[in-house]
Scaffold this active site. Structure first.
Site, PDB file in Angstrom:
ATOM      1  N   GLU A 217     -13.097  26.544  43.612  1.00 15.46           N
ATOM      2  CA  GLU A 217     -13.492  25.161  43.880  1.00 15.46           C
ATOM      3  C   GLU A 217     -14.311  24.617  42.704  1.00 15.46           C
ATOM      4  OE1 GLU A 217     -15.864  22.796  47.492  1.00 15.46           O
ATOM      5  OE2 GLU A 217     -15.903  24.985  47.373  1.00 15.46           O
TER       6      GLU A 217
ATOM      7  N   LYS B  92     -10.742  17.896  49.603  1.00 21.51           N
ATOM      8  CA  LYS B  92     -11.418  18.637  50.668  1.00 21.51           C
ATOM      9  C   LYS B  92     -11.567  17.734  51.890  1.00 21.51           C
ATOM     10  CE  LYS B  92     -15.450  21.733  51.015  1.00 21.51           C
ATOM     11  NZ  LYS B  92     -16.561  22.286  50.204  1.00 21.51           N
TER      12      LYS B  92
ATOM     13  N   CYS C  61     -12.273  25.389  50.570  1.00 15.95           N
ATOM     14  CA  CYS C  61     -13.489  26.064  51.058  1.00 15.95           C
ATOM     15  C   CYS C  61     -13.793  25.796  52.532  1.00 15.95           C
ATOM     16  CB  CYS C  61     -14.675  25.668  50.179  1.00 15.95           C
ATOM     17  SG  CYS C  61     -16.111  26.772  50.399  1.00 15.95           S
TER      18      CYS C  61
END
Length: 645
Positions: free
Chosen positions: A46, A115, A175
């Protein structure tokens, strides 16, 4: 990518916080190394282009502009690489900053996956900088090498599909998305994604690694997918947090590879797309298909043979670790015995009749029956252990049969069969000197008749001893040892029978019984239907039908995953290298397919018996197959394999 295998890599390079130039250099070098190592899918952490720990520097226009330029350099560096690459990067769109994974292939930026869930609790404060992605897809404009403006999709519902290998469909989440209650990977998998990639920056805390591992493996199992998890490592700011580069590659609930924490580097594994597709096809609860809101973007890879680094167990039915093996054996013995407990209770029988030969299968059946009687608090004397010496019986197996019956407390009956079999041969006009199939099966069927009649005498059940491997190959006499009133071993492959008996020997606490069981384990597998030579077994099953180690391997991958002969042969060559040569593997594999199809009428009418694992041959369990199905195309593929060799 031949036979469905694809090598993938999770790469954690050393970076410098807020230095996209240095980070681009490290990403490109690591990317090239991973591809040189055979990786076709390469995943970076990330925000690797900037570092995850930039804090309010994410609000600096200079950092964002320069990162954009350096990302385009990374994209250009993929032009000569045969791989799909995912790189974590910030991305600005219409005044909003997104935490994205950039998908790169053949010099192009294919798409950006933002995300979805932005953590703002504990040590995280991402909402200070980033906007969450949603299921809406935007087109963002970039300038290509010719200076033209082109649109690139930015959205959470992007699927990346390989043009030449359509089952390779990749989707991403970032994540925290995995840690949420409703991970985007769920809808991606339902839309067809077979590989989920996750660019992460998960900091370390005591006990967190174990939970992280359970999330990755659990999600891969729940979604029947491969999951590539790549996390930030050394190079991130340690002002308040430490990152370990805890990279993992999982497949359908199994952890294929795991990086050493606190050590940056490249983690490789070979994932099996065909296996995943087969599992989904088999699982009728996987669905419903939901791809209406997804956009599919194609990418290009050369379909080449993946030189396998992944290993496969020689005995796939048997757990590898000693502790796992002991637990599994105990569980299987319990399943077998509880199946018999129910049958005995239902019928009201207080006797069981078992033909004991001193071989592995009848030994296991006796031990299972003992456990069932103990569970029901029935006296073990109600177990009638019948030894039936005939033309092929050796002193060794006879003694072991008698000793086991005595040691377990069963009632031993000895009934010699030679006179009865000779009478039968005279009745049907068979020459006893001709040791053909009639000679052998006549003995086997006489054994079964004796057992059935004794069961009538005592009001008991005949307990079947044949195992799953023998039944799959048809290595049983029809209406002989093929028949019983309840078969406790029908779900147990031969390679596992050995471990179950050994487990019992190790835990029974009876030295005499343990010694006898050990000698049974050391005795060659044989039906003992041909006369001994110098007092020793002359008829060894594995000399005739082939090594059960190979047959169980073939059986597992054929029935469990539906693999074709070509792929199973390839796996066998790798797995048994140094144990069996190619010619030996081919010979017994061809016999396996020939017998499997020709002898299917025997499993089609099996007596009842418990299923204990993920593969079964009972028509009431996992294998609903016509007994007159044609095996032509499987055998033709075997012939092609020989021609190629």
């Amino acid at each position: 990518m031949q036979d469905g295998f694809v090598r993938v890599a999770a790469v954690t390079p050393s970076i410098k916080v807020a230095d996209p130039v240095y980070n681009r250099e490290q990403v490109v070098a690591a990317m090239q190394e991973a591809v040189a190592g055979g990786a076709k899918i390469v995943v970076f952490p990330e925000l690797v282009m900037t570092g995850y720990t930039c804090g309010d520097l994410f609000l600096q226009k200079l950092l964002l502009d320069r990162t954009h330029d350096e990302l385009m350099e990374v994209a250009a560096a993929t032009k000569t690489l045969d791989a799909l690459v995912f790189v974590g990067t910030p991305w600005v769109h219409k005044g909003r900053l997104y935490n994205c994974m950039a998908a790169l292939n053949r010099g192009e930026l294919l798409g950006l996956v933002p995300k979805t869930y932005i953590p703002n609790y504990g040590e995280f404060y991402e909402k200070r900088h980033f906007t969450p992605g949603n299921e809406e897809t935007f087109d963002v404009d970039i300038t290509d090498e010719e200076g033209d403006e082109i649109g690139v999709p930015l959205g959470t519902n992007l699927l990346f599909q390989c043009e030449d290998f359509p089952d390779l469909i990749v989707a991403g989440e970032v994540c925290e998305d995995l840690w949420s209650a409703n991970p985007p990977s769920i809808r991606h998998a339902l839309a067809g994604a077979t590989v989920i990639v996750n660019s992460s920056a998960s900091d370390e805390a005591t006990g967190k690694a174990e939970y992280r591992r359970s999330l990755v493996t659990g999600q891969s199992g729940r979604l029947i997918c491969s999951y590539i998890y790549c996390s930030a490592g050394e190079g991130e700011s340690s002002q308040d947090l430490v990152f370990s580069g805890h990279n993992m590659i999982a497949e359908n609930g199994a952890l294929l590879a795991e990086a050493d924490r606190f050590q940056n580097g490249i983690l490789y594994s070979d994932i099996d797309i065909d296996k995943l597709v087969s599992e989904r096809r088999r699982n009728t609860c996987f669905g419903p298909v939901d791809d209406e809101n997804h956009e599919t973007i194609t990418f290009s890879l050369k379909v080449t043979e993946t030189k396998l680094t992944r290993t496969f167990p020689q005995t796939p039915f048997v757990p590898g670790g000693q502790r796992d093996r002991a637990e599994r054996c105990e569980e299987i013995l319990s399943i077998q015995s509880m199946g018999l407990v129910k049958r005995l209770a239902h019928t009201g029988c207080k006797h069981a009749v078992i033909g004991i030969s001193g071989g592995l299968d009848s030994t296991l059946a006796l031990l299972v029956t003992v456990r069932a009687f103990d569970r029901l608090k029935l006296p073990r004397e109600g177990i009638v252990a019948v030894t039936m010496p005939c033309f092929g019986t050796t002193d060794r197996t006879y003694r072991n049969a008698c000793r086991m019956a005595t040691a377990t407390g069963a009632t031993l009956r000895e009934i010699p069969l030679a006179d009865a079999v000779r009478t039968h041969f005279r009745d049907i006009g068979h020459d006893e000197a001709v040791h053909d199939v009639t000679y052998e099966n006549g003995q086997a069927r006489e054994r079964t008749q004796v057992l059935m009649d004794i069961a009538n005498q005592v009001g008991g059940l005949v307990i079947g001893t044949g195992d799953m491997s023998e039944l799959a190959l048809g290595w049983a006499t029809y209406n002989g040892d093929h028949m019983s009133m309840y078969g406790v071993n029908v779900g147990v492959p031969k390679t596992l029978v050995r471990h179950l008996v050994r487990c019992y020997a190790d835990t029974c606490g009876d030295e005499a019984l343990a010694a006898t069981l050990q000698d049974v384990l050391d005795t060659p597998v044989s039906p003992e239907l041909l006369p001994p030579e110098d007092g020793k077994i002359s008829q060894k099953t594995e000399d005739l039908v082939g090594p059960y180690e190979l047959h169980d391997f073939f059986l597992y991958y054929m029935l469990r995953f539906g693999f074709p002969p070509r792929k199973i042969y390839r796996l066998a060559l790798r797995t048994f290298e140094g144990t069996f040569d190619a010619g030996t593997i081919w010979k017994w594999m061809r016999i396996f397919y020939r017998r499997f199809f020709a002898q299917q009428f025997k499993p089609s009418c099996l007596p009842d018996g418990p299923r204990v694992g993920s593969v079964a041959v009972s028509p009431r369990g996992d294998l609903r197959m016509p007994s007159d199905a044609c095996g032509r195309i499987w055998l033709e593929e075997m012939e092609h394999l020989r021609e190629q060799d």
